[in-house]
Design a protein around this motif. Structure first.
Motif, PDB file in Angstrom:
ATOM      1  N   ASN A   1       5.341  10.257   2.982  1.00  0.00           N
ATOM      2  CA  ASN A   1       5.711   8.950   2.436  1.00  0.00           C
ATOM      3  C   ASN A   1       4.536   8.041   2.195  1.00  0.00           C
ATOM      4  OD1 ASN A   1       8.455   9.230   2.531  1.00  0.00           O
ATOM      5  ND2 ASN A   1       8.806   8.287   4.330  1.00  0.00           N
ATOM      6  N   TYR A   2       3.702   8.103   3.110  1.00  0.00           N
ATOM      7  CA  TYR A   2       2.275   7.430   3.094  1.00  0.00           C
ATOM      8  C   TYR A   2       1.898   7.849   1.408  1.00  0.00           C
ATOM      9  CZ  TYR A   2      -2.221   5.212   3.648  1.00  0.00           C
ATOM     10  OH  TYR A   2      -3.564   4.508   3.302  1.00  0.00           O
ATOM     11  N   ALA A   3       1.401   9.081   1.229  1.00  0.00           N
ATOM     12  CA  ALA A   3       0.981   9.790   0.195  1.00  0.00           C
ATOM     13  C   ALA A   3       1.562   9.046  -1.219  1.00  0.00           C
ATOM     14  CB  ALA A   3       0.925  11.006   0.149  1.00  0.00           C
ATOM     15  N   THR A   4       3.081   9.044  -1.083  1.00  0.00           N
ATOM     16  CA  THR A   4       3.773   8.843  -2.469  1.00  0.00           C
ATOM     17  C   THR A   4       3.795   7.398  -2.615  1.00  0.00           C
ATOM     18  OG1 THR A   4       5.637   8.938  -1.044  1.00  0.00           O
ATOM     19  CG2 THR A   4       5.569  10.673  -2.381  1.00  0.00           C
ATOM     20  N   THR A   5       3.567   6.539  -1.304  1.00  0.00           N
ATOM     21  CA  THR A   5       3.628   5.151  -1.440  1.00  0.00           C
ATOM     22  C   THR A   5       2.078   4.511  -1.987  1.00  0.00           C
ATOM     23  OG1 THR A   5       5.141   4.814   0.315  1.00  0.00           O
ATOM     24  CG2 THR A   5       3.895   3.038  -0.337  1.00  0.00           C
ATOM     25  N   LEU A   6       1.205   5.281  -1.589  1.00  0.00           N
ATOM     26  CA  LEU A   6      -0.203   5.141  -2.139  1.00  0.00           C
ATOM     27  C   LEU A   6      -0.212   5.241  -3.578  1.00  0.00           C
ATOM     28  CD1 LEU A   6      -3.015   4.709  -0.737  1.00  0.00           C
ATOM     29  CD2 LEU A   6      -3.093   7.079  -1.168  1.00  0.00           C
ATOM     30  N   ILE A   7       0.431   6.459  -4.044  1.00  0.00           N
ATOM     31  CA  ILE A   7       0.225   6.843  -5.516  1.00  0.00           C
ATOM     32  C   ILE A   7       1.182   5.616  -6.060  1.00  0.00           C
ATOM     33  CG2 ILE A   7       1.187   8.541  -7.169  1.00  0.00           C
ATOM     34  CD1 ILE A   7       0.345  10.353  -5.119  1.00  0.00           C
ATOM     35  N   LYS A   8       2.342   5.296  -5.687  1.00  0.00           N
ATOM     36  CA  LYS A   8       3.064   4.104  -6.364  1.00  0.00           C
ATOM     37  C   LYS A   8       2.225   2.915  -6.393  1.00  0.00           C
ATOM     38  CE  LYS A   8       7.790   2.707  -5.727  1.00  0.00           C
ATOM     39  NZ  LYS A   8       9.092   2.376  -4.718  1.00  0.00           N
ATOM     40  N   GLU A   9       1.688   2.485  -5.363  1.00  0.00           N
ATOM     41  CA  GLU A   9       0.763   1.162  -5.260  1.00  0.00           C
ATOM     42  C   GLU A   9      -0.324   1.320  -6.397  1.00  0.00           C
ATOM     43  OE1 GLU A   9      -0.935  -0.042  -1.722  1.00  0.00           O
ATOM     44  OE2 GLU A   9      -1.053  -2.080  -2.309  1.00  0.00           O
ATOM     45  N   MET A  10      -1.018   2.548  -6.320  1.00  0.00           N
ATOM     46  CA  MET A  10      -1.934   2.766  -7.233  1.00  0.00           C
ATOM     47  C   MET A  10      -1.596   2.521  -8.890  1.00  0.00           C
ATOM     48  SD  MET A  10      -4.397   5.899  -7.139  1.00  0.00           S
ATOM     49  CE  MET A  10      -4.068   6.775  -5.657  1.00  0.00           C
ATOM     50  N   HIS A  11      -0.456   2.893  -9.270  1.00  0.00           N
ATOM     51  CA  HIS A  11       0.093   2.693 -10.637  1.00  0.00           C
ATOM     52  C   HIS A  11       0.393   1.173 -10.823  1.00  0.00           C
ATOM     53  CE1 HIS A  11       0.243   7.103 -10.715  1.00  0.00           C
ATOM     54  NE2 HIS A  11       0.339   6.664 -11.936  1.00  0.00           N
ATOM     55  N   LEU A  12       1.226   0.794  -9.589  1.00  0.00           N
ATOM     56  CA  LEU A  12       1.677  -0.839  -9.695  1.00  0.00           C
ATOM     57  C   LEU A  12       0.672  -1.760  -9.923  1.00  0.00           C
ATOM     58  CD1 LEU A  12       4.391  -0.895  -7.066  1.00  0.00           C
ATOM     59  CD2 LEU A  12       4.871  -1.053  -9.610  1.00  0.00           C
ATOM     60  N   ARG A  13      -0.635  -1.482  -9.661  1.00  0.00           N
ATOM     61  CA  ARG A  13      -1.696  -2.391  -9.316  1.00  0.00           C
ATOM     62  C   ARG A  13      -2.957  -2.149 -10.124  1.00  0.00           C
ATOM     63  NH1 ARG A  13      -2.689  -4.196  -3.432  1.00  0.00           N
ATOM     64  NH2 ARG A  13      -4.146  -5.639  -4.543  1.00  0.00           N
TER      65      ARG A  13
ATOM     66  N   LEU B   1      -5.304  12.488  -5.758  1.00  0.00           N
ATOM     67  CA  LEU B   1      -6.766  12.800  -6.922  1.00  0.00           C
ATOM     68  C   LEU B   1      -5.987  12.795  -8.038  1.00  0.00           C
ATOM     69  CD1 LEU B   1      -9.004  15.215  -4.969  1.00  0.00           C
ATOM     70  CD2 LEU B   1      -9.211  12.780  -5.543  1.00  0.00           C
ATOM     71  N   ASN B   2      -4.859  13.095  -8.596  1.00  0.00           N
ATOM     72  CA  ASN B   2      -4.459  13.285  -9.939  1.00  0.00           C
ATOM     73  C   ASN B   2      -3.984  11.920 -10.301  1.00  0.00           C
ATOM     74  OD1 ASN B   2      -4.668  16.008 -10.312  1.00  0.00           O
ATOM     75  ND2 ASN B   2      -2.494  16.412  -9.821  1.00  0.00           N
ATOM     76  N   SER B   3      -3.581  11.090  -9.404  1.00  0.00           N
ATOM     77  CA  SER B   3      -3.192   9.763  -9.702  1.00  0.00           C
ATOM     78  C   SER B   3      -4.220   8.986  -9.832  1.00  0.00           C
ATOM     79  CB  SER B   3      -2.409   9.531  -8.537  1.00  0.00           C
ATOM     80  OG  SER B   3      -1.925   7.978  -8.551  1.00  0.00           O
ATOM     81  N   VAL B   4      -5.348   9.253  -9.131  1.00  0.00           N
ATOM     82  CA  VAL B   4      -6.705   8.217  -9.124  1.00  0.00           C
ATOM     83  C   VAL B   4      -7.080   8.564 -10.687  1.00  0.00           C
ATOM     84  CG1 VAL B   4      -9.012   8.058  -8.562  1.00  0.00           C
ATOM     85  CG2 VAL B   4      -7.267   8.368  -6.902  1.00  0.00           C
ATOM     86  N   SER B   5      -7.178   9.845 -11.194  1.00  0.00           N
ATOM     87  CA  SER B   5      -7.688  10.161 -12.658  1.00  0.00           C
ATOM     88  C   SER B   5      -6.710   9.550 -13.575  1.00  0.00           C
ATOM     89  CB  SER B   5      -8.311  11.676 -12.725  1.00  0.00           C
ATOM     90  OG  SER B   5      -7.055  12.537 -12.332  1.00  0.00           O
ATOM     91  N   GLU B   6      -5.398   9.649 -13.275  1.00  0.00           N
ATOM     92  CA  GLU B   6      -4.465   8.963 -14.326  1.00  0.00           C
ATOM     93  C   GLU B   6      -4.756   7.500 -14.312  1.00  0.00           C
ATOM     94  OE1 GLU B   6      -0.258   9.437 -13.461  1.00  0.00           O
ATOM     95  OE2 GLU B   6      -0.748  11.413 -13.113  1.00  0.00           O
ATOM     96  N   CYS B   7      -4.813   6.835 -13.242  1.00  0.00           N
ATOM     97  CA  CYS B   7      -4.801   5.302 -13.109  1.00  0.00           C
ATOM     98  C   CYS B   7      -6.352   4.794 -13.561  1.00  0.00           C
ATOM     99  CB  CYS B   7      -4.431   4.747 -11.674  1.00  0.00           C
ATOM    100  SG  CYS B   7      -2.911   5.194 -11.384  1.00  0.00           S
ATOM    101  N   PHE B   8      -7.290   5.353 -13.142  1.00  0.00           N
ATOM    102  CA  PHE B   8      -8.765   4.992 -13.505  1.00  0.00           C
ATOM    103  C   PHE B   8      -9.524   6.266 -13.726  1.00  0.00           C
ATOM    104  CE2 PHE B   8      -6.983   3.142  -9.321  1.00  0.00           C
ATOM    105  CZ  PHE B   8      -6.702   2.218  -9.738  1.00  0.00           C
ATOM    106  N   PRO B   9      -9.291   6.417 -15.323  1.00  0.00           N
ATOM    107  CA  PRO B   9      -9.991   7.646 -15.854  1.00  0.00           C
ATOM    108  C   PRO B   9     -11.466   7.371 -15.719  1.00  0.00           C
ATOM    109  CG  PRO B   9      -8.296   6.659 -17.345  1.00  0.00           C
ATOM    110  CD  PRO B   9      -8.342   5.751 -16.153  1.00  0.00           C
ATOM    111  N   GLY B  10     -12.285   8.590 -15.807  1.00  0.00           N
ATOM    112  CA  GLY B  10     -13.638   8.503 -15.496  1.00  0.00           C
ATOM    113  C   GLY B  10     -14.107   9.816 -15.188  1.00  0.00           C
ATOM    114  N   ASN B  11     -15.196  10.004 -14.912  1.00  0.00           N
ATOM    115  CA  ASN B  11     -16.151  11.219 -14.565  1.00  0.00           C
ATOM    116  C   ASN B  11     -16.835  11.118 -13.561  1.00  0.00           C
ATOM    117  OD1 ASN B  11     -16.461  13.856 -15.460  1.00  0.00           O
ATOM    118  ND2 ASN B  11     -17.611  13.335 -17.189  1.00  0.00           N
TER     119      ASN B  11
END
Ligand code: SF4
Length: 225
Positions: A32-44, A82-92
């Protein structure tokens, strides 16, 4: 300007007696923590101007997954984060680090981390003295820590940072030197050394207040540093 992303995973299998950080042993909450973190990343994501594009001068340079003990998270959750980080904040990102505990390390685990793009591991070893590890309520042994470094290297991650601690009750300078020598013999890329702290509210602090243990003096601590 270089930008770093820090992701906090506040779960541990058990609590070490000196730890003043918040972490939970309720593993049922991890997913639940991981899915909520991912949700928050997308929302913010829109709040982090300039992080959303590879070409931005502020694009993400480093990612650090810390804790707690992030290596207790199921691999699928680490991958999703990590997938969500690269979706929300693309970079290298040049460097992607995860903190681990030695007892979580297996060849399969490390090769999965590597396949997710993780290229640096930070490991909380603290000491190679088994009686002190037990005293601290750490979950690993000295030989597990030494094996873990070997396994990580064999799985292809060379960038390894080791956390060590000094200033244990009754510790001598020679004992500390032996810990440092063992750490150096493992050829990590980095060693962080911390003085043992007596944080209010911890079992270690209570032991000190009740006179069950004594702190080493400042001179000894300074020499160790
Ligand atoms: S593993 Fe680290 S975060 Fe967890 S209780 Fe021990 S010191 Fe604290």
């Amino acid at each position: 300007m270089k930008t770093g992303i820090y992701i906090h995973i506040p779960f541990c299998k058990s609590r070490c007696i000196y730890c003043g950080f918040y972490s939970s042993t309720l593993f049922g909450l991890q997913h639940n923590y991981a899915t909520t973190l991912i949700k928050e990343m997308h929302l913010r994501r829109s709040e982090f101007n300039g992080l959303g594009s590879i070409d931005s001068p502020n694009s993400v340079d480093t990612i650090y997954i810390g804790g707690g003990t992030p290596s207790t998270l199921p691999l699928s959750d680490i991958q999703d984060i990590l997938n969500s980080v690269s979706e929300c904040f693309p970079g290298n990102p040049r460097e992607v680090t995860i903190e681990v505990n030695p007892d979580d390390i297996t060849p399969e685990f490390v090769s999965c981390l590597r396949s997710f793009g993780i290229n640096r591991i930070s490991m909380g070893i603290q000491t190679f003295d088994d009686s002190r590890l037990q005293f601290l309520h750490r979950r690993h042994t000295s030989s597990q820590a030494i094996d873990a470094v070997r396994i990580i290297k064999e799985a292809g991650i060379e960038n390894i940072s080791i956390d060590l601690m000094f200033g244990f009750p009754n510790q001598t300078l020679d004992e500390w030197a032996a810990d440092v020598q063992t750490a150096i013999s493992l050829s990590p890329t980095h060693i962080s050394a911390y003085s043992l702290m007596y944080e209010e509210g911890t079992p270690l602090y209570r032991m000190l207040s009740e006179g069950k243990i004594t702190q080493i003096d400042d001179e000894a601590s300074l020499s160790m540093y």
